[in-house]
Write a protein that holds these residues in place. Structure first.
Motif, PDB file in Angstrom:
ATOM      1  N   ILE A   1       0.659  -1.361  -0.047  1.00 23.82           N
ATOM      2  CA  ILE A   1       0.094  -0.026   0.163  1.00 23.82           C
ATOM      3  C   ILE A   1       0.435   1.364  -0.270  1.00 23.82           C
ATOM      4  O   ILE A   1       0.581   2.626  -0.668  1.00 23.82           O
ATOM      5  CB  ILE A   1      -0.568   0.047   1.481  1.00 23.82           C
ATOM      6  CG1 ILE A   1      -1.713   1.756   1.482  1.00 23.82           C
ATOM      7  CG2 ILE A   1       0.038  -0.027   2.075  1.00 23.82           C
ATOM      8  CD1 ILE A   1      -2.893   1.565   0.026  1.00 23.82           C
ATOM      9  N   THR A   2       1.760   1.219   0.465  1.00 19.41           N
ATOM     10  CA  THR A   2       3.182   2.353   0.529  1.00 19.41           C
ATOM     11  C   THR A   2       3.472   3.115  -0.710  1.00 19.41           C
ATOM     12  O   THR A   2       2.851   4.047  -1.069  1.00 19.41           O
ATOM     13  CB  THR A   2       4.055   2.301   1.333  1.00 19.41           C
ATOM     14  OG1 THR A   2       3.728   2.184   2.860  1.00 19.41           O
ATOM     15  CG2 THR A   2       5.226   2.615   1.741  1.00 19.41           C
ATOM     16  N   GLY A   3       4.281   1.614  -1.270  1.00 17.09           N
ATOM     17  CA  GLY A   3       4.160   1.662  -3.177  1.00 17.09           C
ATOM     18  C   GLY A   3       3.534   2.343  -3.651  1.00 17.09           C
ATOM     19  O   GLY A   3       3.834   2.886  -4.417  1.00 17.09           O
ATOM     20  N   LEU A   4       1.898   1.855  -3.437  1.00 19.00           N
ATOM     21  CA  LEU A   4       0.499   2.252  -4.341  1.00 19.00           C
ATOM     22  C   LEU A   4       0.543   2.994  -4.340  1.00 19.00           C
ATOM     23  O   LEU A   4       0.160   4.497  -4.829  1.00 19.00           O
ATOM     24  CB  LEU A   4       0.142   1.355  -4.005  1.00 19.00           C
ATOM     25  CG  LEU A   4      -1.474   1.678  -4.566  1.00 19.00           C
ATOM     26  CD1 LEU A   4      -1.100   1.233  -6.981  1.00 19.00           C
ATOM     27  CD2 LEU A   4      -2.784   0.394  -4.695  1.00 19.00           C
ATOM     28  N   ASN A   5       0.614   3.746  -2.257  1.00 18.21           N
ATOM     29  CA  ASN A   5      -0.118   4.938  -2.396  1.00 18.21           C
ATOM     30  C   ASN A   5       1.308   6.280  -3.284  1.00 18.21           C
ATOM     31  O   ASN A   5       1.077   6.866  -2.920  1.00 18.21           O
ATOM     32  CB  ASN A   5      -0.046   5.736  -1.042  1.00 18.21           C
ATOM     33  CG  ASN A   5      -1.513   5.017  -0.884  1.00 18.21           C
ATOM     34  OD1 ASN A   5      -2.413   5.687  -1.771  1.00 18.21           O
ATOM     35  ND2 ASN A   5      -1.607   4.755   0.773  1.00 18.21           N
TER      36      ASN A   5
ATOM     37  N   LEU B   1      -5.429   6.183  -1.415  1.00 19.32           N
ATOM     38  CA  LEU B   1      -6.183   4.371  -0.979  1.00 19.32           C
ATOM     39  C   LEU B   1      -5.966   4.458   0.755  1.00 19.32           C
ATOM     40  O   LEU B   1      -4.873   4.789   0.532  1.00 19.32           O
ATOM     41  CB  LEU B   1      -6.335   3.269  -1.931  1.00 19.32           C
ATOM     42  CG  LEU B   1      -6.286   4.067  -2.993  1.00 19.32           C
ATOM     43  CD1 LEU B   1      -5.631   2.559  -4.108  1.00 19.32           C
ATOM     44  CD2 LEU B   1      -7.689   4.020  -3.117  1.00 19.32           C
ATOM     45  N   ASN B   2      -7.202   3.292   0.756  1.00 23.21           N
ATOM     46  CA  ASN B   2      -6.748   3.317   2.246  1.00 23.21           C
ATOM     47  C   ASN B   2      -6.438   1.957   2.475  1.00 23.21           C
ATOM     48  O   ASN B   2      -6.063   1.047   1.279  1.00 23.21           O
ATOM     49  CB  ASN B   2      -8.051   3.736   2.587  1.00 23.21           C
ATOM     50  CG  ASN B   2      -9.030   4.410   2.825  1.00 23.21           C
ATOM     51  OD1 ASN B   2      -8.258   5.686   3.108  1.00 23.21           O
ATOM     52  ND2 ASN B   2     -10.755   4.674   2.432  1.00 23.21           N
TER      53      ASN B   2
ATOM     54  N   SER C   1     -16.953  -3.268   3.021  1.00 19.53           N
ATOM     55  CA  SER C   1     -15.455  -1.931   2.723  1.00 19.53           C
ATOM     56  C   SER C   1     -15.423  -2.724   1.403  1.00 19.53           C
ATOM     57  O   SER C   1     -15.281  -1.577   0.565  1.00 19.53           O
ATOM     58  CB  SER C   1     -14.409  -3.268   3.813  1.00 19.53           C
ATOM     59  OG  SER C   1     -15.171  -2.599   5.330  1.00 19.53           O
ATOM     60  N   LEU C   2     -15.718  -3.627   1.333  1.00 23.73           N
ATOM     61  CA  LEU C   2     -15.444  -4.149  -0.464  1.00 23.73           C
ATOM     62  C   LEU C   2     -16.460  -3.819  -1.376  1.00 23.73           C
ATOM     63  O   LEU C   2     -15.844  -3.183  -2.586  1.00 23.73           O
ATOM     64  CB  LEU C   2     -15.610  -5.686  -0.619  1.00 23.73           C
ATOM     65  CG  LEU C   2     -14.321  -6.816   0.084  1.00 23.73           C
ATOM     66  CD1 LEU C   2     -15.371  -7.813  -0.009  1.00 23.73           C
ATOM     67  CD2 LEU C   2     -13.126  -6.552   0.015  1.00 23.73           C
ATOM     68  N   GLU C   3     -17.572  -3.331  -0.827  1.00 21.68           N
ATOM     69  CA  GLU C   3     -18.855  -3.058  -1.695  1.00 21.68           C
ATOM     70  C   GLU C   3     -18.373  -1.449  -1.801  1.00 21.68           C
ATOM     71  O   GLU C   3     -18.605  -0.759  -3.067  1.00 21.68           O
ATOM     72  CB  GLU C   3     -20.393  -3.008  -1.032  1.00 21.68           C
ATOM     73  CG  GLU C   3     -21.035  -2.404  -1.877  1.00 21.68           C
ATOM     74  CD  GLU C   3     -22.340  -2.906  -1.048  1.00 21.68           C
ATOM     75  OE1 GLU C   3     -23.884  -3.365  -1.622  1.00 21.68           O
ATOM     76  OE2 GLU C   3     -22.434  -2.086   0.498  1.00 21.68           O
TER      77      GLU C   3
ATOM     78  N   GLY D   1      -7.806  -0.506  -0.951  1.00 21.80           N
ATOM     79  CA  GLY D   1      -8.506   0.321  -1.918  1.00 21.80           C
ATOM     80  C   GLY D   1      -9.163   1.766  -0.877  1.00 21.80           C
ATOM     81  O   GLY D   1      -8.883   2.727  -0.278  1.00 21.80           O
ATOM     82  N   ASP D   2     -10.107   2.101  -1.998  1.00 23.85           N
ATOM     83  CA  ASP D   2     -11.178   2.606  -1.562  1.00 23.85           C
ATOM     84  C   ASP D   2     -12.589   2.828  -0.103  1.00 23.85           C
ATOM     85  O   ASP D   2     -13.671   3.053  -0.490  1.00 23.85           O
ATOM     86  CB  ASP D   2     -11.677   4.562  -2.676  1.00 23.85           C
ATOM     87  CG  ASP D   2     -11.489   5.267  -2.453  1.00 23.85           C
ATOM     88  OD1 ASP D   2     -12.477   5.796  -0.912  1.00 23.85           O
ATOM     89  OD2 ASP D   2     -12.933   6.436  -2.766  1.00 23.85           O
ATOM     90  N   PHE D   3     -12.151   2.982   1.400  1.00 21.03           N
ATOM     91  CA  PHE D   3     -13.329   2.335   1.588  1.00 21.03           C
ATOM     92  C   PHE D   3     -13.353   3.287   3.037  1.00 21.03           C
ATOM     93  O   PHE D   3     -12.609   4.077   3.115  1.00 21.03           O
ATOM     94  CB  PHE D   3     -13.471   0.738   1.931  1.00 21.03           C
ATOM     95  CG  PHE D   3     -12.052   0.394   2.397  1.00 21.03           C
ATOM     96  CD1 PHE D   3     -12.319   0.379   4.235  1.00 21.03           C
ATOM     97  CD2 PHE D   3     -11.229  -0.397   1.531  1.00 21.03           C
ATOM     98  CE1 PHE D   3     -10.343  -0.228   4.513  1.00 21.03           C
ATOM     99  CE2 PHE D   3     -10.176  -0.919   2.516  1.00 21.03           C
ATOM    100  CZ  PHE D   3      -9.308  -0.114   3.702  1.00 21.03           C
TER     101      PHE D   3
END
Length: 272
Positions: A104-108, A119-120, A142-144, A270-272
């Protein structure tokens, strides 16, 4: 709690999907020829390809004419040469790929380079005192939510096995087995007061698979929140269990017929 459960039931009536109308090729981690453990960067590309704008635009802007070249760029730029937040003194990219918290760190950082909001991310462990049904609904929501916000989330799956310990004859203990990332594109309605089905993009061989996520109602198990040796082993039924017969890469190669084996929903990006 009752309000959360009711919200989950109301939101679980129908399928939620982010599958695009046009045909898009699923990224196959085997196209990254430097390592077999490229499910992380492959899932980053799948998130970008199967989410809505501006994520698809970022995928197109990444250097490389093929997914294999794009994965190499992502690994080299955001993981191979950057410090790990999980393993002090090491880089994010290692022989076993990328840890979830480093992913998640690299993706952000990739998103920030393209001026897109971060993203979260969260471990998907059960909260203290949380009823099992509310727990399962919370994860589904969260997924939805991420899909509703246009982001196909990365779901980290982790397998565990009970084995006899070499240093303690006759004693058995839970051990970590395999970690694998997939990207969720569809979430089904809640079923039988137990769980729900998702459609996920498995980067191993680049195919869509079906996974049923559910609350374990009978047997307790142990699972780790974090990574060894710093993570915390949790008892009881701390994560949702995943029935994922098509996710063959999560099965240990040396699994014996008598050894108990489970897969859990470990971490979400993701975005949740």
């Amino acid at each position: 709690m009752r309000g959360m459960m009711l919200a989950g039931l109301l939101q679980g009536i129908a399928w939620v999907s982010l599958l695009p109308a046009e045909e898009i090729t699923i990224v196959d981690q085997r196209d990254y020829q430097d390592s077999r453990n490229a499910c992380g960067p492959a899932s980053v590309l799948n998130l970008l390809k199967f989410s809505q704008s501006p994520y698809r635009g970022i995928y197109g802007d990444i250097l490389g004419a093929t997914d294999g070249v794009k994965m190499r760029f992502v690994v080299d730029r955001y993981f191979r040469h950057r410090d790990s937040l999980v393993y002090p003194g090491q880089k994010r990219w290692g022989v076993h790929g990328v840890a979830a918290a480093d992913l998640i760190t690299g993706l952000n950082e990739l998103l920030a380079d393209h001026e897109v909001n971060q993203l979260n991310a969260s471990y998907l462990d059960r909260r203290d005192g949380e009823p099992g049904l509310d727990f399962a609904h919370r994860i589904r929501i969260s997924l939805e939510t991420s899909l509703d916000n246009g982001v196909a989330p990365i779901l980290s799956l982790r397998s565990y096995v009970v084995r006899e310990q070499d240093d303690a004859a006759g004693e058995f203990a839970w051990e970590t087995a395999v970690h694998h990332n997939v990207v969720v594109t569809e979430v089904g309605p809640f079923q039988a007061e137990s769980g729900f089905r998702v459609t996920a993009l498995d980067p191993w061989r680049g195919k869509a698979i079906s996974i049923f996520l559910y609350r374990e109602g009978a047997q307790s198990f142990r699972a780790i929140k974090g990574v060894q040796p710093t993570g915390k082993w949790l008892d009881g039924r701390p994560f949702l269990v995943a029935a994922a017969p098509e996710a063959v890469s999560l099965v240990p190669v040396n699994l014996e017929w008598h050894e108990r084996f489970i897969i859990v929903a470990n971490f979400l990006i993701g975005d949740f």
